[in-house]
Design a protein around this motif. Structure first.
Motif, mmCIF file in Angstrom:
data_model
loop_
_atom_site.group_PDB
_atom_site.id
_atom_site.type_symbol
_atom_site.label_atom_id
_atom_site.label_comp_id
_atom_site.label_asym_id
_atom_site.label_seq_id
_atom_site.Cartn_x
_atom_site.Cartn_y
_atom_site.Cartn_z
ATOM 1 N N HIS A 58 -4.973 -1.699 5.416
ATOM 2 C CA HIS A 58 -5.251 -1.390 4.012
ATOM 3 C C HIS A 58 -4.951 -2.638 3.179
ATOM 4 O O HIS A 58 -3.914 -3.270 3.374
ATOM 5 C CB HIS A 58 -4.377 -0.236 3.516
ATOM 6 N N GLU A 59 -5.834 -2.948 2.248
ATOM 7 C CA GLU A 59 -5.620 -4.116 1.388
ATOM 8 C C GLU A 59 -5.354 -3.682 -0.042
ATOM 9 O O GLU A 59 -6.087 -2.872 -0.612
ATOM 10 C CB GLU A 59 -6.824 -5.051 1.424
ATOM 11 N N LEU A 60 -4.280 -4.227 -0.635
ATOM 12 C CA LEU A 60 -3.937 -3.961 -2.024
ATOM 13 C C LEU A 60 -4.064 -5.266 -2.804
ATOM 14 O O LEU A 60 -3.504 -6.296 -2.407
ATOM 15 C CB LEU A 60 -2.522 -3.407 -2.139
ATOM 16 N N THR A 61 -4.807 -5.218 -3.911
ATOM 17 C CA THR A 61 -4.986 -6.389 -4.768
ATOM 18 C C THR A 61 -4.256 -6.166 -6.084
ATOM 19 O O THR A 61 -4.535 -5.196 -6.797
ATOM 20 C CB THR A 61 -6.478 -6.651 -5.045
ATOM 21 N N THR A 108 -0.142 -21.256 -16.666
ATOM 22 C CA THR A 108 -0.209 -19.904 -17.225
ATOM 23 C C THR A 108 -1.566 -19.627 -17.862
ATOM 24 O O THR A 108 -1.720 -18.636 -18.572
ATOM 25 C CB THR A 108 0.899 -19.707 -18.282
ATOM 26 N N GLN A 109 -2.542 -20.489 -17.608
ATOM 27 C CA GLN A 109 -3.858 -20.316 -18.205
ATOM 28 C C GLN A 109 -4.827 -19.548 -17.313
ATOM 29 O O GLN A 109 -5.748 -18.887 -17.786
ATOM 30 C CB GLN A 109 -4.483 -21.681 -18.541
ATOM 31 N N HIS A 110 -4.656 -19.644 -16.012
ATOM 32 C CA HIS A 110 -5.558 -18.971 -15.083
ATOM 33 C C HIS A 110 -5.233 -17.483 -14.964
ATOM 34 O O HIS A 110 -4.138 -17.040 -15.296
ATOM 35 C CB HIS A 110 -5.463 -19.599 -13.691
ATOM 36 N N ARG A 111 -6.210 -16.721 -14.483
ATOM 37 C CA ARG A 111 -5.971 -15.365 -13.988
ATOM 38 C C ARG A 111 -5.660 -15.479 -12.501
ATOM 39 O O ARG A 111 -6.188 -16.352 -11.804
ATOM 40 C CB ARG A 111 -7.210 -14.492 -14.203
ATOM 41 N N TYR A 112 -4.799 -14.578 -12.009
ATOM 42 C CA TYR A 112 -4.369 -14.643 -10.615
ATOM 43 C C TYR A 112 -4.480 -13.272 -9.961
ATOM 44 O O TYR A 112 -4.531 -12.237 -10.642
ATOM 45 C CB TYR A 112 -2.914 -15.124 -10.522
ATOM 46 N N ARG A 113 -4.502 -13.271 -8.644
ATOM 47 C CA ARG A 113 -4.413 -12.019 -7.900
ATOM 48 C C ARG A 113 -3.708 -12.255 -6.573
ATOM 49 O O ARG A 113 -3.965 -13.236 -5.875
ATOM 50 C CB ARG A 113 -5.797 -11.402 -7.675
ATOM 51 N N VAL A 114 -2.798 -11.356 -6.260
ATOM 52 C CA VAL A 114 -2.094 -11.369 -4.981
ATOM 53 C C VAL A 114 -2.731 -10.304 -4.100
ATOM 54 O O VAL A 114 -2.908 -9.160 -4.527
ATOM 55 C CB VAL A 114 -0.591 -11.074 -5.170
ATOM 56 N N ARG A 115 -3.089 -10.671 -2.896
ATOM 57 C CA ARG A 115 -3.728 -9.733 -1.960
ATOM 58 C C ARG A 115 -2.790 -9.501 -0.782
ATOM 59 O O ARG A 115 -2.428 -10.431 -0.054
ATOM 60 C CB ARG A 115 -5.080 -10.279 -1.501
ATOM 61 N N LEU A 116 -2.374 -8.239 -0.632
ATOM 62 C CA LEU A 116 -1.445 -7.859 0.429
ATOM 63 C C LEU A 116 -2.155 -6.966 1.438
ATOM 64 O O LEU A 116 -2.921 -6.071 1.058
ATOM 65 C CB LEU A 116 -0.243 -7.115 -0.151
ATOM 66 N N THR A 117 -1.896 -7.203 2.711
ATOM 67 C CA THR A 117 -2.475 -6.391 3.782
ATOM 68 C C THR A 117 -1.389 -5.533 4.411
ATOM 69 O O THR A 117 -0.294 -6.024 4.723
ATOM 70 C CB THR A 117 -3.117 -7.279 4.858
ATOM 71 N N PHE A 169 -5.519 2.795 -2.559
ATOM 72 C CA PHE A 169 -4.307 2.830 -3.376
ATOM 73 C C PHE A 169 -4.604 3.357 -4.773
ATOM 74 O O PHE A 169 -5.490 2.839 -5.466
ATOM 75 C CB PHE A 169 -3.682 1.440 -3.475
ATOM 76 N N GLY A 170 -3.852 4.381 -5.188
ATOM 77 C CA GLY A 170 -3.981 4.914 -6.529
ATOM 78 C C GLY A 170 -2.967 4.291 -7.474
ATOM 79 O O GLY A 170 -1.999 3.657 -7.047
ATOM 80 N N PHE A 171 -3.205 4.479 -8.785
ATOM 81 C CA PHE A 171 -2.318 3.997 -9.851
ATOM 82 C C PHE A 171 -2.175 2.478 -9.883
ATOM 83 O O PHE A 171 -1.141 1.955 -10.312
ATOM 84 C CB PHE A 171 -0.917 4.634 -9.744
#
Length: 349
Positions: free
Chosen positions: A337-340, A316-325, A34-36
């Protein structure tokens, strides 16, 4: 001679192994397909909610004709393929070519909110009118009327019909008048002209071209639930026409804690930390039309829009990431394909 040949073959084998290892490393990096996609996004507080702050397309030039200044093309109101204008004004304005308040000018009734031109073969060519999302259609069949109070010291946003999936340089002319009261504008018609560029596709199979996200503290009757809830939607362009579909049974959300990424726990009142809005009833995810959202794929322009994904975060103190397949076929087969999508909250101290 045989030793020299053997040495050459061994050298080639080493280089081949190194190249294969490098490819494997590249493929294992986040968002290899994934670009951009920014390494990390920032959520900033606007009134009662947190919204994405960065990642918008900048405006190259803006000729302010009457007090409205466009700052960029950014995150959207619910539909990532219809981006927003981020702007400020020095007074209350009405984005329309028509004057209301008991006066209706026939000669201007067909003036749109904005006109779009595209740079082609060394000149500007018409590329249609620009519509606005959530404009109010007035009684009597008058054109939609969209206004803002002002002045606006902090940037505002309004959803548009601009097409960020078509790479090109664009010029947009906004038409508006000074707002006098709820349904009345001044006589003079103003114009603000701005230009921006939708970049060419990257060399990756897909590019992230739009997003919507907001979070706010979950409160009922003045009592806090102790977590922050909201939703996100992403729009993706296929650079080679290969379709993709989000596997909603595989979506995850994690937070960075004690030096590692760990799953975000479900809330204390039993609500999922992440879920697709159609999976409130688990049996639905057994059906491809709910699990993969085939409605999100637009074969005409080669874009895909995820359905709204709900999030509930502890603070709202943590960093987060959503991982989509994502998958290439509606039966779940083909390349995956996995997008983070990583984000943090802006420090308010």
């Amino acid at each position: 001679m045989k030793k020299k040949i053997l040495a050459v073959l061994l050298t080639l084998a080493v280089f081949a192994s190194l190249a294969a290892a490098e490819v494997a490393v590249l493929r294992s990096r986040p968002n290899a397909d994934f670009g951009f996609v920014e390494e990390e996004y920032t959520l900033t507080k606007e009134s009662w909610q947190y919204v994405l702050k960065d990642g918008y397309i900048p405006v190259d030039s803006c000729e302010d004709g009457g007090g409205l200044t466009v700052l960029g093309i950014g995150q959207t109101n619910w539909e990532p393929r219809t981006p927003t204008l981020i702007f400020t004004t020095d007074r209350a304005i009405a984005l329309t070519g028509v004057n209301y308040g008991g006066k209706y000018y026939e000669e201007t009734k067909n003036i749109p909110f904005g006109t779009v031109e595209r740079w082609e073969n060394g000149e500007w060519t018409p590329a249609g009118d620009m519509g606005l999302e959530y404009a109010i259609v007035m009684l009597g069949g008058l054109p939609p009327f969209r206004s803002t109070d002002g002045p606006t010291e902090t940037p505002r946003s309004i959803g548009t019909s601009l097409r960020l999936y078509e790479p090109a340089r664009y010029r947009v002319t906004l038409n508006y008048r000074t707002k006098e009261d709820e349904y009345t504008t001044g006589d003079e018609l103003y114009h603000t002209v701005f230009e921006f560029t939708v970049p060419e596709p990257t060399d990756k199979p897909y590019d992230l071209i739009g997003w919507f996200m907001y979070l706010s503290e979950e409160v009922d009757d003045g009592a806090s639930h102790g977590y922050y809830g909201g939703m996100m939607t992403l729009a993706i362009r296929s650079n080679d026409g290969t379709p993709l579909y989000c596997d909603n049974a595989c979506n995850t959300v994690e937070m960075f804690e004690d030096g590692e990424w760990v799953p975000v726990p479900d809330t204390s009142d039993g609500k999922d930390a992440i879920y697709h809005l159609d999976d409130e009833y688990p049996p639905l995810l057994e059906k491809p039309e709910y699990r993969y959202n085939p409605r999100g794929w637009n074969a005409t322009n080669g874009t895909y829009e995820t359905e709204q994904i709900s999030l509930r975060l502890p603070d709202t103190q943590h960093r987060y990431r959503v991982r989509l397949t994502f998958v290439e076929n509606l039966d779940g087969t083909g390349k995956r394909h996995e997008l983070t999508f990583a984000f943090r909250f802006e420090d308010e101290s």
